[in-house]
Design a protein around this motif. Structure first.
Motif, mmCIF file in Angstrom:
data_model
loop_
_atom_site.group_PDB
_atom_site.id
_atom_site.type_symbol
_atom_site.label_atom_id
_atom_site.label_comp_id
_atom_site.label_asym_id
_atom_site.label_seq_id
_atom_site.Cartn_x
_atom_site.Cartn_y
_atom_site.Cartn_z
ATOM 1 N N ALA A 159 9.481 62.850 42.591
ATOM 2 C CA ALA A 159 8.861 61.988 41.581
ATOM 3 C C ALA A 159 9.919 61.250 40.761
ATOM 4 O O ALA A 159 9.786 60.044 40.491
ATOM 5 N N ILE A 160 10.973 61.945 40.393
ATOM 6 C CA ILE A 160 12.043 61.317 39.601
ATOM 7 C C ILE A 160 12.736 60.228 40.415
ATOM 8 O O ILE A 160 13.014 59.135 39.895
ATOM 9 N N GLU A 161 12.983 60.493 41.678
ATOM 10 C CA GLU A 161 13.616 59.481 42.527
ATOM 11 C C GLU A 161 12.683 58.295 42.747
ATOM 12 O O GLU A 161 13.122 57.135 42.744
ATOM 13 N N GLN A 162 11.384 58.555 42.922
ATOM 14 C CA GLN A 162 10.435 57.459 43.107
ATOM 15 C C GLN A 162 10.371 56.568 41.871
ATOM 16 O O GLN A 162 10.295 55.343 41.994
ATOM 17 N N LYS A 163 10.413 57.165 40.698
ATOM 18 C CA LYS A 163 10.434 56.348 39.480
ATOM 19 C C LYS A 163 11.722 55.529 39.409
ATOM 20 O O LYS A 163 11.708 54.350 39.037
ATOM 21 N N ARG A 164 12.831 56.156 39.811
ATOM 22 C CA ARG A 164 14.125 55.450 39.758
ATOM 23 C C ARG A 164 14.121 54.205 40.633
ATOM 24 O O ARG A 164 14.709 53.187 40.272
ATOM 25 N N ILE A 165 13.435 54.258 41.764
ATOM 26 C CA ILE A 165 13.450 53.113 42.680
ATOM 27 C C ILE A 165 12.297 52.150 42.415
ATOM 28 O O ILE A 165 12.100 51.199 43.164
ATOM 29 N N GLY A 166 11.515 52.397 41.343
ATOM 30 C CA GLY A 166 10.577 51.371 40.899
ATOM 31 C C GLY A 166 9.103 51.671 40.959
ATOM 32 O O GLY A 166 8.282 50.843 40.542
ATOM 33 N N HIS A 167 8.703 52.845 41.454
ATOM 34 C CA HIS A 167 7.283 53.178 41.483
ATOM 35 C C HIS A 167 6.818 53.648 40.100
ATOM 36 O O HIS A 167 7.621 54.144 39.299
ATOM 37 N N GLU A 168 5.514 53.510 39.833
ATOM 38 C CA GLU A 168 4.893 54.138 38.668
ATOM 39 C C GLU A 168 4.359 55.493 39.128
ATOM 40 O O GLU A 168 3.486 55.555 40.000
ATOM 41 N N VAL A 169 4.877 56.554 38.544
ATOM 42 C CA VAL A 169 4.594 57.896 39.053
ATOM 43 C C VAL A 169 4.051 58.777 37.935
ATOM 44 O O VAL A 169 4.534 58.741 36.796
ATOM 45 N N ALA A 170 3.046 59.584 38.249
ATOM 46 C CA ALA A 170 2.545 60.620 37.351
ATOM 47 C C ALA A 170 2.312 61.882 38.188
ATOM 48 O O ALA A 170 2.208 61.818 39.421
ATOM 49 N N GLY B 238 7.305 75.428 33.061
ATOM 50 C CA GLY B 238 8.281 75.275 34.133
ATOM 51 C C GLY B 238 9.049 73.974 34.110
ATOM 52 O O GLY B 238 9.900 73.737 33.258
ATOM 53 N N LEU B 239 8.715 73.084 35.038
ATOM 54 C CA LEU B 239 9.445 71.845 35.245
ATOM 55 C C LEU B 239 8.835 70.658 34.501
ATOM 56 O O LEU B 239 9.296 69.525 34.672
ATOM 57 N N VAL B 240 7.842 70.916 33.658
ATOM 58 C CA VAL B 240 7.177 69.829 32.936
ATOM 59 C C VAL B 240 8.173 69.048 32.082
ATOM 60 O O VAL B 240 8.194 67.810 32.085
ATOM 61 N N GLY B 241 9.017 69.764 31.354
ATOM 62 C CA GLY B 241 9.968 69.109 30.479
ATOM 63 C C GLY B 241 10.925 68.200 31.211
ATOM 64 O O GLY B 241 11.269 67.111 30.714
ATOM 65 N N GLU B 242 11.348 68.607 32.392
ATOM 66 C CA GLU B 242 12.268 67.788 33.188
ATOM 67 C C GLU B 242 11.605 66.480 33.623
ATOM 68 O O GLU B 242 12.219 65.411 33.579
ATOM 69 N N LEU B 243 10.343 66.569 34.021
ATOM 70 C CA LEU B 243 9.610 65.363 34.416
ATOM 71 C C LEU B 243 9.405 64.433 33.224
ATOM 72 O O LEU B 243 9.627 63.222 33.317
ATOM 73 N N GLU B 244 8.974 65.001 32.118
ATOM 74 C CA GLU B 244 8.719 64.173 30.943
ATOM 75 C C GLU B 244 10.000 63.541 30.415
ATOM 76 O O GLU B 244 9.986 62.387 29.946
ATOM 77 N N ALA B 245 11.121 64.255 30.510
ATOM 78 C CA ALA B 245 12.403 63.688 30.082
ATOM 79 C C ALA B 245 12.790 62.494 30.939
ATOM 80 O O ALA B 245 13.508 61.594 30.484
ATOM 81 N N ALA B 246 12.314 62.471 32.187
ATOM 82 C CA ALA B 246 12.580 61.342 33.090
ATOM 83 C C ALA B 246 11.554 60.225 32.923
ATOM 84 O O ALA B 246 11.583 59.243 33.672
ATOM 85 N N SER C 98 18.967 64.668 51.751
ATOM 86 C CA SER C 98 19.114 64.234 50.355
ATOM 87 C C SER C 98 17.766 63.776 49.829
ATOM 88 O O SER C 98 16.863 63.403 50.591
ATOM 89 N N VAL C 99 17.605 63.756 48.504
ATOM 90 C CA VAL C 99 16.341 63.300 47.928
ATOM 91 C C VAL C 99 16.157 61.797 48.124
ATOM 92 O O VAL C 99 15.022 61.306 48.226
ATOM 93 N N ALA C 100 17.249 61.056 48.232
ATOM 94 C CA ALA C 100 17.141 59.621 48.516
ATOM 95 C C ALA C 100 16.544 59.395 49.910
ATOM 96 O O ALA C 100 15.683 58.527 50.101
ATOM 97 N N THR C 101 17.002 60.192 50.887
ATOM 98 C CA THR C 101 16.436 60.118 52.237
ATOM 99 C C THR C 101 14.962 60.505 52.225
ATOM 100 O O THR C 101 14.121 59.877 52.887
ATOM 101 N N LEU C 102 14.627 61.541 51.438
ATOM 102 C CA LEU C 102 13.245 61.985 51.310
ATOM 103 C C LEU C 102 12.358 60.879 50.762
ATOM 104 O O LEU C 102 11.268 60.607 51.293
ATOM 105 N N ALA C 103 12.796 60.210 49.695
ATOM 106 C CA ALA C 103 11.993 59.151 49.080
ATOM 107 C C ALA C 103 11.786 57.984 50.037
ATOM 108 O O ALA C 103 10.691 57.405 50.098
ATOM 109 N N ARG C 104 12.808 57.624 50.791
ATOM 110 C CA ARG C 104 12.662 56.538 51.775
ATOM 111 C C ARG C 104 11.656 56.912 52.848
ATOM 112 O O ARG C 104 10.831 56.082 53.264
ATOM 113 N N ALA C 105 11.712 58.165 53.294
ATOM 114 C CA ALA C 105 10.771 58.607 54.332
ATOM 115 C C ALA C 105 9.336 58.578 53.812
ATOM 116 O O ALA C 105 8.409 58.158 54.523
#
Length: 370
Positions: free
Chosen positions: A23-34, A43-51, A353-360
């Motif tokens: 999700a963080i990588e998808q937002k970085r490359i321009g998607h609107e993600v929730a 758990g990981l909620v804070g990390e997502l919200e910080a991004a 890598s997560v970049a490869t994952l996001a492209r796939a």
């Protein structure tokens, strides 16, 4: 693209980690993600919200929670979601119900299967999952073994199934003498001790007891050996009782849930994964990225990461003697550890890598939105 990920929860675990990183990588490359979590979670909620990624909580109550389904449906409509990406079986059923019958701005529903489906032994869940798949445009499997199981057993038509290997943010990982020294100091491991480590939920399928049970014999052969387990779970007290019963004292320690896992594992000499089943283990990918010598059971997606004798050592599941022999072999041969670890690190950086994952996933989404 406006994407909504639907998960059971965002507590610490491999599935949750890969969804967060994706999700963080998808937002970085321009998607609107929730991200929508069915259950109350931290758990990981804070990390997502910080991004900058909104997290919506369903507060699931029971197996048929109409309030949750209405909230999920409203989320899809109000956020004008174009693609709903569910992760595993219960989230896919909820996503299918919540989007069923939408005539205006109906999103495409896709799903990822993250494991070998042991929960589908439950007949009711199996029926609900099969129904949800009739409303799912495509299913990604995290490894070839997962793909072959779900296609071969008729859950998913081959025409709607693809394999997308999990990915991790490899830039966060890497071995150095300084990082190793800091990690061992944090864990209280002496310079001359040989540290075996495992990371994962303390549950039956991870089979940590098998690892603990090998330690008395292993210590007879190599008195410098030590074992640490990172993770929490319902078997904590039972495993601690087993450690005490075997008289292992401070030679085996349970470190609990940690937020600094990547910083700690770099201090291991050997990474052990004795699981009875796996999809494509995030812990194993992270161990490879941290340049660790690996011994893992030959189950699920493990052989896709660990090629025996090349990027690690594989042993049969539930075979304590083979597990001990492999660990001892690695502890006794520093040059073998270095060679296997270097090959594993190179593989994960090229393929996972997560970049490869996001492209796939981008390619998968666009194909299924057609």
């Amino acid at each position: 693209m406006r994407v909504l990920h639907v998960v059971d929860s965002l507590e610490f675990g491999g599935l949750e980690r890969v969804v967060t990183d994706l999700a963080i990588e998808q937002k970085r490359i321009g998607h609107e993600v929730a991200v929508f979590s069915l259950q109350a979670t931290t758990g990981l909620v804070g990390e997502l919200e910080a991004a900058g990624i909104p997290v919506l909580i369903g507060h699931k109550q029971g197996s048929a929670d109409l309030k949750l389904l209405r909230l999920l449906r409203r989320t899809v409509i109000e956020r004008r979601i174009e693609l709903v990406h569910s992760h595993n079986f219960v989230p896919n059923y909820h996503a299918a119900v919540a989007t069923w019958g939408l005539l205006w701005r109906k999103p495409t529903l896709v799903s990822t299967t993250h494991d070998m489906g042991t929960r589908l032994s439950n007949a009711r869940l199996r029926r609900l999952y099969r129904w949800s798949l009739r409303h799912t445009a495509g299913v990604a499997m995290v490894g070839r073994q997962v793909h072959d199981r779900f296609v071969g057993e008729g859950y998913v038509p081959a025409s709607r199934a693809v394999t997308v290997l999990n990915g991790i943010p490899v830039e966060r990982f890497g071995w150095s003498p300084e990082r190793r020294e800091r990690a061992r100091a944090t864990m209280g491991v002496a310079a001359d001790e040989l540290l075996i480590g495992a990371v994962g939920r303390l549950v039956e399928l991870k089979n940590h007891r098998l690892l603990i049970d090998q330690m008395p014999a292993l210590l007879e052969c190599e008195p410098r050996a030590r074992l640490v387990l990172i993770g929490s779970g319902p078997l904590h007290d039972e495993l601690q009782a087993r450690i005490d019963a075997l008289g292992l004292g401070d030679k085996v320690r349970l470190l609990g849930q940690r937020r600094d896992v990547a910083d700690l594992t770099v201090g291991f000499d050997v990474f052990a994964l004795p699981s009875r089943t796996e999809g494509l283990s995030i812990a194993l990918l992270e161990a490879a990225a941290n340049r660790l010598a690996i011994v893992a059971t030959a189950v699920g997606g493990n052989p896709e990461i660990v090629r025996d004798g090349e990027t690690g050592l594989l042993v049969p599941a539930d075979d304590g003697s083979s597990l001990m022999e492999a660990m001892l072999r690695l502890l006794d041969d520093p040059s073998l550890r270095v060679r296997l670890a270097a090959s594993a690190s190179a593989w994960v950086r090229e393929h996972a890598s997560v970049a490869t994952l996001a492209r796939a996933y981008d390619a998968f989404y666009r194909q299924r939105m057609g």
